[in-house]
Design a protein around this motif. Structure first.
Motif, PDB file in Angstrom:
ATOM      1  N   ASN A 183      -9.558  22.191 -32.031  1.00 43.11           N
ATOM      2  CA  ASN A 183     -10.421  23.342 -32.300  1.00 43.11           C
ATOM      3  C   ASN A 183     -10.971  23.864 -30.976  1.00 43.11           C
ATOM      4  O   ASN A 183     -11.286  23.078 -30.083  1.00 43.11           O
ATOM      5  CB  ASN A 183     -11.598  22.932 -33.189  1.00 43.11           C
ATOM      6  N   HIS A 184     -11.136  25.175 -30.910  1.00 42.51           N
ATOM      7  CA  HIS A 184     -11.643  25.812 -29.696  1.00 42.51           C
ATOM      8  C   HIS A 184     -12.871  26.629 -30.073  1.00 42.51           C
ATOM      9  O   HIS A 184     -12.886  27.293 -31.116  1.00 42.51           O
ATOM     10  CB  HIS A 184     -10.557  26.676 -29.063  1.00 42.51           C
ATOM     11  N   PHE A 185     -13.895  26.576 -29.213  1.00 37.67           N
ATOM     12  CA  PHE A 185     -15.162  27.208 -29.568  1.00 37.67           C
ATOM     13  C   PHE A 185     -15.917  27.694 -28.335  1.00 37.67           C
ATOM     14  O   PHE A 185     -15.700  27.227 -27.228  1.00 37.67           O
ATOM     15  CB  PHE A 185     -16.040  26.240 -30.375  1.00 37.67           C
ATOM     16  N   PHE A 186     -16.828  28.665 -28.587  1.00 34.53           N
ATOM     17  CA  PHE A 186     -17.749  29.142 -27.568  1.00 34.53           C
ATOM     18  C   PHE A 186     -18.992  28.266 -27.621  1.00 34.53           C
ATOM     19  O   PHE A 186     -19.401  27.844 -28.690  1.00 34.53           O
ATOM     20  CB  PHE A 186     -18.265  30.556 -27.864  1.00 34.53           C
ATOM     21  N   ASP A 187     -19.616  28.079 -26.482  1.00 36.52           N
ATOM     22  CA  ASP A 187     -20.943  27.463 -26.458  1.00 36.52           C
ATOM     23  C   ASP A 187     -21.916  28.521 -25.971  1.00 36.52           C
ATOM     24  O   ASP A 187     -21.939  28.855 -24.781  1.00 36.52           O
ATOM     25  CB  ASP A 187     -20.987  26.252 -25.544  1.00 36.52           C
ATOM     26  N   PRO A 188     -22.723  29.085 -26.870  1.00 37.49           N
ATOM     27  CA  PRO A 188     -23.641  30.149 -26.463  1.00 37.49           C
ATOM     28  C   PRO A 188     -24.713  29.715 -25.468  1.00 37.49           C
ATOM     29  O   PRO A 188     -25.404  30.560 -24.907  1.00 37.49           O
ATOM     30  CB  PRO A 188     -24.263  30.616 -27.778  1.00 37.49           C
ATOM     31  N   ASP A 189     -24.833  28.415 -25.219  1.00 37.41           N
ATOM     32  CA  ASP A 189     -25.780  27.950 -24.206  1.00 37.41           C
ATOM     33  C   ASP A 189     -25.176  27.910 -22.802  1.00 37.41           C
ATOM     34  O   ASP A 189     -25.899  27.698 -21.831  1.00 37.41           O
ATOM     35  CB  ASP A 189     -26.309  26.558 -24.559  1.00 37.41           C
ATOM     36  N   ALA A 236     -18.757  30.023 -22.056  1.00 36.63           N
ATOM     37  CA  ALA A 236     -17.681  29.079 -21.769  1.00 36.63           C
ATOM     38  C   ALA A 236     -16.996  28.679 -23.074  1.00 36.63           C
ATOM     39  O   ALA A 236     -17.625  28.600 -24.131  1.00 36.63           O
ATOM     40  CB  ALA A 236     -18.224  27.844 -21.073  1.00 36.63           C
ATOM     41  N   VAL A 237     -15.696  28.435 -22.971  1.00 38.92           N
ATOM     42  CA  VAL A 237     -14.899  27.981 -24.108  1.00 38.92           C
ATOM     43  C   VAL A 237     -14.642  26.486 -23.930  1.00 38.92           C
ATOM     44  O   VAL A 237     -14.282  26.027 -22.844  1.00 38.92           O
ATOM     45  CB  VAL A 237     -13.565  28.751 -24.191  1.00 38.92           C
ATOM     46  N   PHE A 238     -14.849  25.760 -25.009  1.00 43.60           N
ATOM     47  CA  PHE A 238     -14.609  24.326 -25.041  1.00 43.60           C
ATOM     48  C   PHE A 238     -13.511  24.027 -26.053  1.00 43.60           C
ATOM     49  O   PHE A 238     -13.308  24.783 -27.004  1.00 43.60           O
ATOM     50  CB  PHE A 238     -15.881  23.572 -25.442  1.00 43.60           C
ATOM     51  N   SER A 239     -12.828  22.922 -25.838  1.00 41.71           N
ATOM     52  CA  SER A 239     -11.806  22.469 -26.776  1.00 41.71           C
ATOM     53  C   SER A 239     -12.203  21.105 -27.307  1.00 41.71           C
ATOM     54  O   SER A 239     -12.581  20.218 -26.540  1.00 41.71           O
ATOM     55  CB  SER A 239     -10.442  22.393 -26.085  1.00 41.71           C
ATOM     56  N   ALA A 254     -11.925  14.119 -27.948  1.00 42.75           N
ATOM     57  CA  ALA A 254     -12.402  14.464 -26.610  1.00 42.75           C
ATOM     58  C   ALA A 254     -12.821  15.935 -26.629  1.00 42.75           C
ATOM     59  O   ALA A 254     -12.219  16.752 -27.327  1.00 42.75           O
ATOM     60  CB  ALA A 254     -11.301  14.250 -25.580  1.00 42.75           C
ATOM     61  N   VAL A 255     -13.866  16.258 -25.894  1.00 39.73           N
ATOM     62  CA  VAL A 255     -14.325  17.636 -25.747  1.00 39.73           C
ATOM     63  C   VAL A 255     -14.281  17.974 -24.272  1.00 39.73           C
ATOM     64  O   VAL A 255     -14.716  17.190 -23.425  1.00 39.73           O
ATOM     65  CB  VAL A 255     -15.756  17.825 -26.289  1.00 39.73           C
ATOM     66  N   GLU A 256     -13.750  19.160 -23.977  1.00 35.61           N
ATOM     67  CA  GLU A 256     -13.601  19.568 -22.587  1.00 35.61           C
ATOM     68  C   GLU A 256     -13.863  21.062 -22.459  1.00 35.61           C
ATOM     69  O   GLU A 256     -13.421  21.843 -23.307  1.00 35.61           O
ATOM     70  CB  GLU A 256     -12.178  19.241 -22.142  1.00 35.61           C
ATOM     71  N   ARG A 257     -14.555  21.440 -21.403  1.00 30.41           N
ATOM     72  CA  ARG A 257     -14.682  22.862 -21.090  1.00 30.41           C
ATOM     73  C   ARG A 257     -13.335  23.316 -20.543  1.00 30.41           C
ATOM     74  O   ARG A 257     -12.850  22.779 -19.544  1.00 30.41           O
ATOM     75  CB  ARG A 257     -15.785  23.095 -20.061  1.00 30.41           C
ATOM     76  N   THR A 258     -12.745  24.306 -21.184  1.00 27.57           N
ATOM     77  CA  THR A 258     -11.385  24.695 -20.818  1.00 27.57           C
ATOM     78  C   THR A 258     -11.295  26.076 -20.165  1.00 27.57           C
ATOM     79  O   THR A 258     -10.398  26.295 -19.353  1.00 27.57           O
ATOM     80  CB  THR A 258     -10.449  24.635 -22.039  1.00 27.57           C
ATOM     81  N   PHE A 259     -12.185  27.002 -20.511  1.00 21.61           N
ATOM     82  CA  PHE A 259     -12.122  28.355 -19.953  1.00 21.61           C
ATOM     83  C   PHE A 259     -13.520  28.924 -19.791  1.00 21.61           C
ATOM     84  O   PHE A 259     -14.463  28.483 -20.440  1.00 21.61           O
ATOM     85  CB  PHE A 259     -11.290  29.283 -20.855  1.00 21.61           C
ATOM     86  N   ASP A 260     -13.628  29.932 -18.944  1.00 18.81           N
ATOM     87  CA  ASP A 260     -14.911  30.588 -18.727  1.00 18.81           C
ATOM     88  C   ASP A 260     -15.243  31.630 -19.780  1.00 18.81           C
ATOM     89  O   ASP A 260     -16.396  32.032 -19.896  1.00 18.81           O
ATOM     90  CB  ASP A 260     -14.954  31.254 -17.346  1.00 18.81           C
TER      91      ASP A 260
END
Length: 183
Positions: free
Chosen positions: A114-120, A131-134, A140-146
């Motif tokens: 799953n891929h998601f935005f973190d509004p914080d 930032a987009v996280f996967s 595992a959770v990782e920041r993947t894109f800006d």
């Protein structure tokens, strides 16, 4: 990113199986109200130009506000609410439950991630870009894109596709296709 920039991407992508189903501004505004988050400008523009569908041959399903068809993974509200409900359980396996409970989940890929935005984690305050996280299948959770633009152009259609899908580098190149959902 603007509608015009998404139109440029649209010209480079083969549209499969029918026409696009653009999302109107009222549905985007309603989603912001229900999620209590300002959606990124790049995502809003994407929804207005592309609408609901998937990149590749089901590689990345992109959820949108207001989708009510058979496959719930295309509904931004359903995807977000279902993942937020699991946030405490994710915390039990060592993940940041606060991050997951505030995330706005917009994509499920063929590997089950799953891929998601973190509004914080704001990357462009003027355009409400986050930032987009996967959240991978192995928890595992990782920041993947800006931002969402990078997720699509670099992740779904570019050189990071195989990385996101946990494929070997020598596996096939990304298909430059988008399949609208017509149900």
């Amino acid at each position: 990113m603007t509608d015009a920039e998404w139109e440029t991407i649209l010209q480079q992508v083969e549209i499969l199986e029918g026409g696009l189903h653009n999302i109107d501004v009222e549905l985007l505004d309603a989603a912001e109200n229900s999620l209590q988050v300002k959606l990124p400008s790049s995502y809003r523009s994407f929804c207005r130009v592309f609408g609901v569908g998937s990149f590749g041959t089901g590689d990345f399903n992109i959820a949108v506000p207001g989708y009510v068809g058979r496959s719930r993974s295309y509904s931004l509200q359903y995807l977000t609410e279902s993942q937020r409900e699991l946030a405490d359980q994710y915390g039990d396996v060592g993940l940041d439950s606060e991050l997951l409970s505030r995330g706005v989940f917009f994509s499920v890929d063929m590997s089950g991630s799953n891929h998601f935005f973190d509004p914080d984690v704001v990357t462009d305050p003027e355009n409400h870009e986050y930032a987009v996280f996967s959240l991978y299948r192995n928890y595992a959770v990782e920041r993947t894109f800006d931002n969402f633009w990078d997720f699509v152009t670099i992740g779904c259609l570019g050189e990071k596709r195989n990385f996101l899908l946990a494929l070997d580098d020598e596996d096939e190149l990304p298909q430059q296709t988008f399949t609208p959902i017509n149900e």
